[in-house]
Design a protein around this motif. Structure first.
Motif, PDB file in Angstrom:
ATOM      1  N   GLU A  58       0.988  -1.425  -0.163  1.00 42.43           N
ATOM      2  CA  GLU A  58       0.026   0.015  -0.112  1.00 42.43           C
ATOM      3  C   GLU A  58       0.835   1.297   0.061  1.00 42.43           C
ATOM      4  OE1 GLU A  58      -2.468  -0.471   3.316  1.00 42.43           O
ATOM      5  OE2 GLU A  58      -3.548  -2.303   2.564  1.00 42.43           O
ATOM      6  N   GLY A  59       2.152   1.246  -0.654  1.00 41.67           N
ATOM      7  CA  GLY A  59       2.786   2.245  -0.446  1.00 41.67           C
ATOM      8  C   GLY A  59       4.129   2.400   0.393  1.00 41.67           C
ATOM      9  N   LEU A  60       4.814   3.159   0.783  1.00 44.05           N
ATOM     10  CA  LEU A  60       6.211   3.048   1.453  1.00 44.05           C
ATOM     11  C   LEU A  60       6.025   2.790   2.860  1.00 44.05           C
ATOM     12  CD1 LEU A  60       9.196   3.439   1.504  1.00 44.05           C
ATOM     13  CD2 LEU A  60       8.968   5.808   1.815  1.00 44.05           C
ATOM     14  N   GLU A  61       4.795   3.597   3.674  1.00 40.31           N
ATOM     15  CA  GLU A  61       4.692   3.177   4.911  1.00 40.31           C
ATOM     16  C   GLU A  61       4.257   1.619   5.251  1.00 40.31           C
ATOM     17  OE1 GLU A  61       4.992   5.074   7.807  1.00 40.31           O
ATOM     18  OE2 GLU A  61       5.907   6.675   6.376  1.00 40.31           O
ATOM     19  N   SER A  62       3.640   1.144   4.322  1.00 42.95           N
ATOM     20  CA  SER A  62       3.384  -0.210   4.608  1.00 42.95           C
ATOM     21  C   SER A  62       4.501  -1.320   4.313  1.00 42.95           C
ATOM     22  CB  SER A  62       2.110  -0.743   3.520  1.00 42.95           C
ATOM     23  OG  SER A  62       2.747  -0.790   2.221  1.00 42.95           O
ATOM     24  N   LEU A  63       5.455  -0.723   3.744  1.00 46.04           N
ATOM     25  CA  LEU A  63       6.927  -1.446   3.551  1.00 46.04           C
ATOM     26  C   LEU A  63       7.901  -1.370   4.720  1.00 46.04           C
ATOM     27  CD1 LEU A  63       7.247  -1.040  -0.117  1.00 46.04           C
ATOM     28  CD2 LEU A  63       6.485  -2.865   0.848  1.00 46.04           C
ATOM     29  N   LYS A  64       7.870  -0.378   5.500  1.00 46.67           N
ATOM     30  CA  LYS A  64       8.947   0.072   6.382  1.00 46.67           C
ATOM     31  C   LYS A  64       9.167  -1.001   7.427  1.00 46.67           C
ATOM     32  CE  LYS A  64       8.851   4.866   5.892  1.00 46.67           C
ATOM     33  NZ  LYS A  64       8.850   6.259   6.561  1.00 46.67           N
ATOM     34  N   ASP A  65       8.169  -2.045   7.645  1.00 40.48           N
ATOM     35  CA  ASP A  65       8.477  -3.355   8.552  1.00 40.48           C
ATOM     36  C   ASP A  65       9.091  -4.314   7.789  1.00 40.48           C
ATOM     37  OD1 ASP A  65       5.859  -3.907   6.952  1.00 40.48           O
ATOM     38  OD2 ASP A  65       5.721  -5.356   8.165  1.00 40.48           O
ATOM     39  N   LEU A  66       9.240  -4.395   6.552  1.00 40.33           N
ATOM     40  CA  LEU A  66       9.719  -5.486   5.664  1.00 40.33           C
ATOM     41  C   LEU A  66      11.129  -4.887   5.186  1.00 40.33           C
ATOM     42  CD1 LEU A  66       9.432  -7.988   4.058  1.00 40.33           C
ATOM     43  CD2 LEU A  66       8.574  -6.969   2.086  1.00 40.33           C
ATOM     44  N   VAL A  67      11.311  -3.425   4.634  1.00 40.01           N
ATOM     45  CA  VAL A  67      12.645  -3.257   4.117  1.00 40.01           C
ATOM     46  C   VAL A  67      13.571  -2.589   5.105  1.00 40.01           C
ATOM     47  CG1 VAL A  67      11.680  -3.032   1.857  1.00 40.01           C
ATOM     48  CG2 VAL A  67      11.790  -0.912   3.320  1.00 40.01           C
ATOM     49  N   GLU A  68      14.831  -2.869   4.707  1.00 40.15           N
ATOM     50  CA  GLU A  68      15.854  -2.104   5.605  1.00 40.15           C
ATOM     51  C   GLU A  68      15.896  -0.696   5.482  1.00 40.15           C
ATOM     52  OE1 GLU A  68      18.775  -4.070   7.093  1.00 40.15           O
ATOM     53  OE2 GLU A  68      16.987  -5.368   6.962  1.00 40.15           O
ATOM     54  N   PRO A  69      15.998  -0.129   6.569  1.00 39.65           N
ATOM     55  CA  PRO A  69      16.216   1.554   6.690  1.00 39.65           C
ATOM     56  C   PRO A  69      17.080   2.049   5.630  1.00 39.65           C
ATOM     57  CG  PRO A  69      16.308   0.540   8.858  1.00 39.65           C
ATOM     58  CD  PRO A  69      16.593  -0.635   7.927  1.00 39.65           C
ATOM     59  N   SER A  74      12.918   9.138   3.162  1.00 36.07           N
ATOM     60  CA  SER A  74      12.082  10.362   3.215  1.00 36.07           C
ATOM     61  C   SER A  74      11.992  11.266   1.998  1.00 36.07           C
ATOM     62  CB  SER A  74      12.882  11.263   4.401  1.00 36.07           C
ATOM     63  OG  SER A  74      14.210  11.567   3.829  1.00 36.07           O
ATOM     64  N   ARG A  75      12.800  10.940   0.843  1.00 35.69           N
ATOM     65  CA  ARG A  75      12.813  11.465  -0.433  1.00 35.69           C
ATOM     66  C   ARG A  75      11.949  10.798  -1.492  1.00 35.69           C
ATOM     67  NH1 ARG A  75      17.971  12.194  -1.906  1.00 35.69           N
ATOM     68  NH2 ARG A  75      18.816  10.865  -0.096  1.00 35.69           N
ATOM     69  N   SER A  76      11.386   9.463  -1.102  1.00 38.80           N
ATOM     70  CA  SER A  76      10.821   8.490  -1.827  1.00 38.80           C
ATOM     71  C   SER A  76       9.295   8.615  -2.047  1.00 38.80           C
ATOM     72  CB  SER A  76      11.457   7.296  -1.780  1.00 38.80           C
ATOM     73  OG  SER A  76      12.906   7.114  -1.657  1.00 38.80           O
ATOM     74  N   GLU A  77       8.786   8.371  -3.273  1.00 41.44           N
ATOM     75  CA  GLU A  77       7.600   7.887  -3.377  1.00 41.44           C
ATOM     76  C   GLU A  77       7.437   6.849  -4.007  1.00 41.44           C
ATOM     77  OE1 GLU A  77       3.939   9.729  -6.324  1.00 41.44           O
ATOM     78  OE2 GLU A  77       5.780  11.076  -6.123  1.00 41.44           O
ATOM     79  N   VAL A  78       6.856   5.939  -3.499  1.00 38.58           N
ATOM     80  CA  VAL A  78       6.601   4.461  -3.897  1.00 38.58           C
ATOM     81  C   VAL A  78       5.083   4.178  -3.905  1.00 38.58           C
ATOM     82  CG1 VAL A  78       6.915   2.062  -3.295  1.00 38.58           C
ATOM     83  CG2 VAL A  78       8.659   3.721  -2.363  1.00 38.58           C
ATOM     84  N   PRO A  79       4.386   4.300  -5.140  1.00 42.35           N
ATOM     85  CA  PRO A  79       3.045   4.087  -5.528  1.00 42.35           C
ATOM     86  C   PRO A  79       2.710   2.531  -4.904  1.00 42.35           C
ATOM     87  CG  PRO A  79       4.236   4.855  -7.314  1.00 42.35           C
ATOM     88  CD  PRO A  79       5.228   4.438  -6.504  1.00 42.35           C
ATOM     89  N   ALA A  80       1.600   2.651  -4.307  1.00 45.28           N
ATOM     90  CA  ALA A  80       0.731   1.320  -3.971  1.00 45.28           C
ATOM     91  C   ALA A  80       0.772   0.440  -5.248  1.00 45.28           C
ATOM     92  CB  ALA A  80      -0.470   1.645  -3.455  1.00 45.28           C
ATOM     93  N   TYR A  81       0.668  -1.022  -4.951  1.00 45.22           N
ATOM     94  CA  TYR A  81       0.703  -1.941  -5.835  1.00 45.22           C
ATOM     95  C   TYR A  81      -0.154  -3.015  -5.265  1.00 45.22           C
ATOM     96  CZ  TYR A  81       2.044  -5.014  -9.791  1.00 45.22           C
ATOM     97  OH  TYR A  81       2.061  -5.911 -10.820  1.00 45.22           O
ATOM     98  N   THR A  82      -1.501  -2.936  -6.075  1.00 42.00           N
ATOM     99  CA  THR A  82      -2.629  -3.950  -5.465  1.00 42.00           C
ATOM    100  C   THR A  82      -2.629  -5.167  -5.979  1.00 42.00           C
ATOM    101  OG1 THR A  82      -4.266  -3.096  -7.027  1.00 42.00           O
ATOM    102  CG2 THR A  82      -3.846  -1.604  -5.031  1.00 42.00           C
ATOM    103  N   ALA A  83      -3.480  -6.097  -5.411  1.00 41.89           N
ATOM    104  CA  ALA A  83      -3.754  -7.273  -6.094  1.00 41.89           C
ATOM    105  C   ALA A  83      -4.210  -7.327  -7.439  1.00 41.89           C
ATOM    106  CB  ALA A  83      -4.432  -8.345  -5.079  1.00 41.89           C
ATOM    107  N   GLU A  84      -5.241  -6.244  -7.564  1.00 43.98           N
ATOM    108  CA  GLU A  84      -5.657  -6.051  -8.912  1.00 43.98           C
ATOM    109  C   GLU A  84      -4.755  -5.496  -9.781  1.00 43.98           C
ATOM    110  OE1 GLU A  84      -8.648  -6.390  -5.680  1.00 43.98           O
ATOM    111  OE2 GLU A  84      -6.740  -4.890  -5.955  1.00 43.98           O
ATOM    112  N   ASP A  85      -3.726  -4.704  -9.312  1.00 44.93           N
ATOM    113  CA  ASP A  85      -2.733  -4.314 -10.374  1.00 44.93           C
ATOM    114  C   ASP A  85      -1.803  -5.764 -10.567  1.00 44.93           C
ATOM    115  OD1 ASP A  85      -3.342  -1.630 -10.127  1.00 44.93           O
ATOM    116  OD2 ASP A  85      -2.104  -1.437  -8.267  1.00 44.93           O
ATOM    117  N   TYR A  86      -1.590  -6.279  -9.768  1.00 42.77           N
ATOM    118  CA  TYR A  86      -0.589  -7.455 -10.184  1.00 42.77           C
ATOM    119  C   TYR A  86      -1.307  -8.311 -11.025  1.00 42.77           C
ATOM    120  CZ  TYR A  86       3.291 -10.475  -8.289  1.00 42.77           C
ATOM    121  OH  TYR A  86       4.293 -11.240  -8.108  1.00 42.77           O
ATOM    122  N   ALA A  87      -2.529  -8.589 -10.689  1.00 45.70           N
ATOM    123  CA  ALA A  87      -3.587  -9.573 -11.818  1.00 45.70           C
ATOM    124  C   ALA A  87      -3.535  -9.062 -13.221  1.00 45.70           C
ATOM    125  CB  ALA A  87      -4.589 -10.035 -11.169  1.00 45.70           C
TER     126      ALA A  87
END
Length: 490
Positions: A58-69, A74-87
């Motif tokens: 769902e975007g960068l905030e949703s990834l912070k528990d997964l990726v290394e700091p 703080s200068r990055s925009e990571v658009p959400a990628y949904t299951a619908e997008d993937y399919a």
């Protein structure tokens, strides 16, 4: 013949096979893995990847528990990628030939399954150098739906997998080439393998094939994909020769997926030792082509380099090169474009590279037809719609209305020095495998499962045909590997 025993046997030791082994071990089962490669070359095709893994988020905030700091977050925009997008991406690139059930399984589980691996010690990061260009204000915009990858790429991926396996007590036998499946009363009860010139057997309650496709067999490629594929370069492991696929089919297994196509990229044609190179691995791929043009020996373009984001075209353009005269082409750039090329790929020592002060000189160096090259570039430059602003982070609509059209990122090839990079077809993996059910059990032609036999990774067909969205191979290995391991354990 000495016989090993285990609750679950996993043939192969790449990403998918490892996920199957971890999942079975989670269930308290004893797990034995057979790896055809020596220890220093283990990991299948996964070792040769960049580690990019396509996942929903769902975007960068949703990834912070997964990726290394990273201070760039703080200068990055990571658009959400949904299951619908993937399919939608899977359906688009495969022209609707992807299995809907497998697609739903992949898109609904990949995020959680990556966090399962993270909890075990797998390390992920945002892939700045591959999936984002720095903008003038110092910010980054990620593109193409593929944002996350392993720390240290495929080498880091497999290093982490083997560490997890060792910690949990999974046994791996190296230089162990599985040669045949053992069947008793219609059920698979293990395999026979060769090591150091001797034969051994493994008896197991369940056998998981994570042994890859048939891309390292020139003969099988020619038989199933067409004679031209005999001449493709094997860019990954040389140990995926299709033996276990043939063994399963001999027992009545049904084929799954598209046996006539595979993942094939533009691969350095000028690098000495460009086949199954364990030192430079993935870095012989040439993936900055959307910025420039690609020409054949006649100096003619033959693909739309800007048809879509690289993630959605690169795995099919290797085939397009294979079909050109001599199975070779050249990526062409000029001076302003050259600094934008990926350093990790275009600056490898020994890279195939030609630099010239004129197009005539470039043609002489490469053997490209001079008249064809000059005419192609002149027509291309004239046809560019300069009213659209160039922006490599988005599909910018900067079109070159020539034949074939270049739909995005068209820039004139006009300022010397000029650069040409020779490319051929590097095959990564084949899309055809075995047919499986929701538990990754291998199915017979009549749709019933072969007792005791499971498949995952490249050995399980159905998701891909002609093309695939970048990073979905590792993702599928995680998801269906975990399913296979869990089901094999039960």
């Amino acid at each position: 013949m000495y016989t090993y025993t285990a609750d679950v046997l996993v043939v192969g030791a790449g990403n998918a096979a490892m996920c199957a082994a971890h999942a079975a071990r989670d269930e308290g089962k004893t797990v034995l893995m057979l790896e055809a490669a020596p220890k220093e070359q283990a990991g299948g095709n996964s070792y040769f990847t960049a580690g990019a893994t396509r996942m929903t988020h769902e975007g960068l905030e949703s990834l912070k528990d997964l990726v290394e700091p990273d201070e760039r977050h703080s200068r990055s925009e990571v658009p959400a990628y949904t299951a619908e997008d993937y399919a939608a991406d899977l359906k688009k690139v495969t022209r609707g030939r992807n299995d809907p059930r497998m697609t739903e399984t992949l898109t609904s589980r990949v995020s959680g399954d990556m966090r399962w691996l993270k909890a075990k010690g797998m390390k992920y990061r945002l892939m700045y150098e591959r999936q984002a260009y720095e903008r003038p204000d110092g910010s980054f915009l990620f593109w193409g739906g593929l944002h996350v990858g392993n720390v240290d790429g495929g080498e880091g991926l497999m290093r982490d997998h083997f560490a997890i396996a060792a910690e949990s007590g999974i046994e791996v036998i190296y230089e162990a080439r599985a040669t045949r499946l053992v069947e008793v009363a219609g059920a698979v009860t293990g395999v026979v393998f060769e090591k150091d010139g001797e034969e051994y057997a493994v008896r197991a309650e369940a056998t998981v094939l994570g042994s890859g496709g048939f891309e390292a067999s020139r003969q099988m490629r020619a038989e199933h994909m067409g004679q031209q594929w005999y001449h493709a370069v094997t860019r990954g492991t040389p140990f995926n020769t299709g033996t276990m696929l043939e063994e399963a089919i001999a027992l009545g297994a049904a084929k799954g997926g598209d046996w006539s196509s595979g993942h094939a990229t533009q691969w350095d044609a000028g690098f000495v030792g460009n086949e199954s190179n364990f030192e430079v691995t993935n870095r012989l791929t040439r993936q900055s082509y959307p910025l420039g043009i690609i020409v054949n020996r006649q100096g003619r373009r033959f693909v739309d380099e800007g048809a879509d984001f690289r993630n959605l075209t690169y795995a099919k353009y290797g085939k397009e090169v294979l079909m050109q005269p001599g199975a070779i082409a050249w990526q062409i750039f000029d001076a302003p474009l050259r600094p934008m090329l990926r350093a990790e790929e275009y600056e490898v020592p020994g890279v195939g590279e030609h630099i010239a002060g004129s197009l005539e000189e470039l043609a002489a160096q490469t053997g490209i037809d001079k008249t064809g090259l000059e005419e192609t570039i002149a027509a291309f430059n004239r046809s560019i719609d300069t009213s659209a602003e160039f922006d490599p982070n988005v599909k910018d609509g900067r079109i070159a209305r020539t034949a074939p059209v270049k739909s995005n990122w068209a820039n004139a090839i006009s300022e010397p020095p000029y650069y040409a990079y020779p490319v051929t077809c590097g095959i990564t993996f084949t899309f055809g495998g075995l047919k499986g059910d929701e538990c990754a059990r291998v199915l017979k032609l009549d749709g019933t499962p072969i007792p005791g036999l499971f498949a995952c990774g490249e050995a399980l067909g159905g998701l891909f045909s002609e093309n695939y969205p970048g990073g979905s191979g590792l993702a599928a290995g995680i998801v269906f590997g975990r399913i296979a391991g869990r089901c094999a354990a039960s």
